[in-house]
Design a protein around this motif. Sequence first.
Motif, PDB file in Angstrom:
ATOM      1  N   SER A 314       2.336   2.039 -25.644  1.00 51.79           N
ATOM      2  CA  SER A 314       2.468   2.291 -24.489  1.00 51.79           C
ATOM      3  C   SER A 314       1.552   2.939 -23.608  1.00 51.79           C
ATOM      4  N   ALA A 315       1.700   2.865 -22.356  1.00 54.36           N
ATOM      5  CA  ALA A 315       0.708   3.216 -21.351  1.00 54.36           C
ATOM      6  C   ALA A 315       1.116   3.806 -20.132  1.00 54.36           C
ATOM      7  N   TRP A 316       0.444   4.740 -19.769  1.00 55.43           N
ATOM      8  CA  TRP A 316       0.794   5.437 -18.282  1.00 55.43           C
ATOM      9  C   TRP A 316      -0.153   4.811 -17.082  1.00 55.43           C
ATOM     10  N   MET A 317       0.499   4.695 -16.193  1.00 53.47           N
ATOM     11  CA  MET A 317      -0.121   4.280 -14.679  1.00 53.47           C
ATOM     12  C   MET A 317       0.286   5.121 -13.533  1.00 53.47           C
ATOM     13  N   ILE A 318      -0.871   5.648 -13.030  1.00 53.82           N
ATOM     14  CA  ILE A 318      -0.767   6.557 -11.759  1.00 53.82           C
ATOM     15  C   ILE A 318      -1.015   5.852 -10.527  1.00 53.82           C
ATOM     16  N   LEU A 319      -0.061   5.954  -9.739  1.00 53.17           N
ATOM     17  CA  LEU A 319      -0.413   5.403  -8.182  1.00 53.17           C
ATOM     18  C   LEU A 319      -0.393   6.568  -7.072  1.00 53.17           C
ATOM     19  N   TRP A 320      -1.243   6.566  -6.341  1.00 51.32           N
ATOM     20  CA  TRP A 320      -1.444   7.174  -5.140  1.00 51.32           C
ATOM     21  C   TRP A 320      -1.689   6.570  -3.925  1.00 51.32           C
ATOM     22  N   ILE A 321      -1.120   6.603  -3.057  1.00 52.58           N
ATOM     23  CA  ILE A 321      -0.900   5.950  -1.628  1.00 52.58           C
ATOM     24  C   ILE A 321      -1.014   7.076  -0.450  1.00 52.58           C
ATOM     25  N   ASN A 322      -2.176   6.446   0.340  1.00 54.13           N
ATOM     26  CA  ASN A 322      -2.151   7.254   1.484  1.00 54.13           C
ATOM     27  C   ASN A 322      -2.151   6.226   2.869  1.00 54.13           C
ATOM     28  N   ARG A 323      -1.150   6.801   3.613  1.00 50.34           N
ATOM     29  CA  ARG A 323      -0.908   5.770   4.774  1.00 50.34           C
ATOM     30  C   ARG A 323      -0.793   6.512   6.063  1.00 50.34           C
ATOM     31  N   VAL A 324      -1.501   5.648   7.100  1.00 49.26           N
ATOM     32  CA  VAL A 324      -1.664   6.266   8.533  1.00 49.26           C
ATOM     33  C   VAL A 324      -0.982   5.253   9.150  1.00 49.26           C
ATOM     34  N   THR A 325       0.090   5.760  10.183  1.00 49.61           N
ATOM     35  CA  THR A 325       0.922   4.516  10.712  1.00 49.61           C
ATOM     36  C   THR A 325       0.780   5.184  12.298  1.00 49.61           C
ATOM     37  N   LEU A 326       0.815   4.042  13.066  1.00 51.42           N
ATOM     38  CA  LEU A 326       0.771   4.132  14.716  1.00 51.42           C
ATOM     39  C   LEU A 326       1.965   3.466  15.150  1.00 51.42           C
ATOM     40  N   HIS A 327       2.900   4.457  15.876  1.00 53.24           N
ATOM     41  CA  HIS A 327       3.971   4.153  16.652  1.00 53.24           C
ATOM     42  C   HIS A 327       3.839   3.679  17.693  1.00 53.24           C
ATOM     43  N   VAL A 328       3.527   2.431  18.021  1.00 58.64           N
ATOM     44  CA  VAL A 328       2.981   1.682  19.016  1.00 58.64           C
ATOM     45  C   VAL A 328       3.935   1.735  20.416  1.00 58.64           C
ATOM     46  N   THR A 329       5.488   1.453  20.081  1.00 58.76           N
ATOM     47  CA  THR A 329       6.439   1.634  20.966  1.00 58.76           C
ATOM     48  C   THR A 329       7.650   1.997  20.048  1.00 58.76           C
ATOM     49  N   ARG A 330       8.705   2.163  20.665  1.00 59.58           N
ATOM     50  CA  ARG A 330       9.838   2.632  19.888  1.00 59.58           C
ATOM     51  C   ARG A 330      10.265   1.733  18.717  1.00 59.58           C
ATOM     52  N   ALA A 331       9.946   0.414  19.062  1.00 59.55           N
ATOM     53  CA  ALA A 331      10.365  -0.611  18.109  1.00 59.55           C
ATOM     54  C   ALA A 331       9.154  -1.252  17.065  1.00 59.55           C
ATOM     55  N   TRP A 332       7.947  -0.953  17.635  1.00 62.37           N
ATOM     56  CA  TRP A 332       6.824  -1.578  16.892  1.00 62.37           C
ATOM     57  C   TRP A 332       6.072  -0.729  16.425  1.00 62.37           C
ATOM     58  N   ASP A 333       5.588  -0.773  14.942  1.00 68.18           N
ATOM     59  CA  ASP A 333       4.531   0.178  14.199  1.00 68.18           C
ATOM     60  C   ASP A 333       3.329  -0.786  13.665  1.00 68.18           C
ATOM     61  N   ALA A 334       2.312   0.123  13.520  1.00 71.67           N
ATOM     62  CA  ALA A 334       1.233  -0.937  12.944  1.00 71.67           C
ATOM     63  C   ALA A 334       0.581   0.357  11.852  1.00 71.67           C
ATOM     64  N   LEU A 335       0.290  -0.062  10.723  1.00 74.33           N
ATOM     65  CA  LEU A 335       0.007   0.919   9.685  1.00 74.33           C
ATOM     66  C   LEU A 335      -0.943   0.089   8.793  1.00 74.33           C
ATOM     67  N   VAL A 336      -1.934   1.306   8.175  1.00 76.60           N
ATOM     68  CA  VAL A 336      -2.928   0.772   7.071  1.00 76.60           C
ATOM     69  C   VAL A 336      -2.680   1.837   5.988  1.00 76.60           C
TER      70      VAL A 336
END
Length: 398
Positions: A314-336
């Motif tokens: 058995s082995a552990w895997m640890i995941l960490w995610i940092n997300r920045v989202t730009l709400h371009v319009t009410r419908a469109w989003d861009a993220l990294v």
Amino acid sequence: AIGAIVKLPWQTSGTGEVSYGAQGVGGLLSIKSEVGPGRILYGTFTLSQDRDDRVSASVAAGGRERIADAKGNARATLFAEDQFRDGPYVEPGVAAGGRAHMLTSGVDLPLWKKFVVGATFERGEVSPAGTPMAGALPIARIAGSLYGSYAGEALRVQIKGELREDSTTTPNADDPTTTTTTSESQWLISGMLTWRIHSDFTLRGKIFFSNSTALASNQSVARSSEATAGFAWRPSWTDRFAVLGRYTYLEEGLPGAQAANGPTDPLTGAALGFRERAHAMSLAGDGRVVWKLALGEKVAAKLREELTPDGNSSAWMILWINRVTLHVTRAWDALVEYRMLYGPGPALSHGVAVEVNRIIVGHLRLGVGWNFASFSDDETTLGDGSQKGFFVRAQGFY
């Protein structure tokens, strides 16, 4: 991708779509005609290409009819479809298996405005595809399923059960004029429950069980199971942040013969009987920080247990995610996203993913992007191989 919808005479419409991406080319042509009140006929042609540059094509034709009472209330919906699939192709004009012809029919019965039950029946022939199954003898398949759903204001329940039998006929080595038929049965059950216990707080649970059995020996050939429980907290007094949590248990069982001759539990002496077990859990939050920028964080862990020649590890895997989202319009989003994964090994890997998405209809968001990391943001798939490259994501929300 580019597409078009064309209105044709006689209450008929046509749709065409062409796409191109990292996985190759794709296309869709469809036509739909309303031939009477509640009656629809349709036909589709689909072309797709996978990561190994193998092209598949499928053609389907079918119809759907809605049966209503004198007041216009739906009493039943009948449907039938005839589907052909060919491919995948590994080189021009040469198919590597995957040819199939299936006939499907079914009925949906709305017993109440919030309660619907239904059944489907399938029969046809399937030729296995891909190494090492390419060129194998066709499989005669018969399958039937029953399902039901309840959609209340606070409680939603869905459940489905399916029973399938696959039969293969092969000539005998001693006497080629005679044949032997080998059959396998498979059953599966899936269900989902969503309970909105408060306007701000929702619980959801999902289950899936599958088991395949060789009818001649009555031994298990393959089995798998999955169970998930999660929550979502979205305060009604603000739309600036949300918190999500999930726990998933996964198990992939071994065939009966392998389990009997495989590793055993050192304490009880019983056969372990599984190929992989995993416990995956995650906690994520997303909130708007300033202007049109939102910050998301996710921490997840997966404990993966699998069989090895000398026992289980058995082995552990640890995941960490940092997300920045730009709400371009009410419908469109861009993220990294910046992703970091620890283990197993121990080993540390990291990478970036970018995505552009749009709200298509109602509560459905569709996005495309590129993952520069070798692992996914889904903790349940950690350790299952490389996830690098182009991806498409469909996300439901409320």
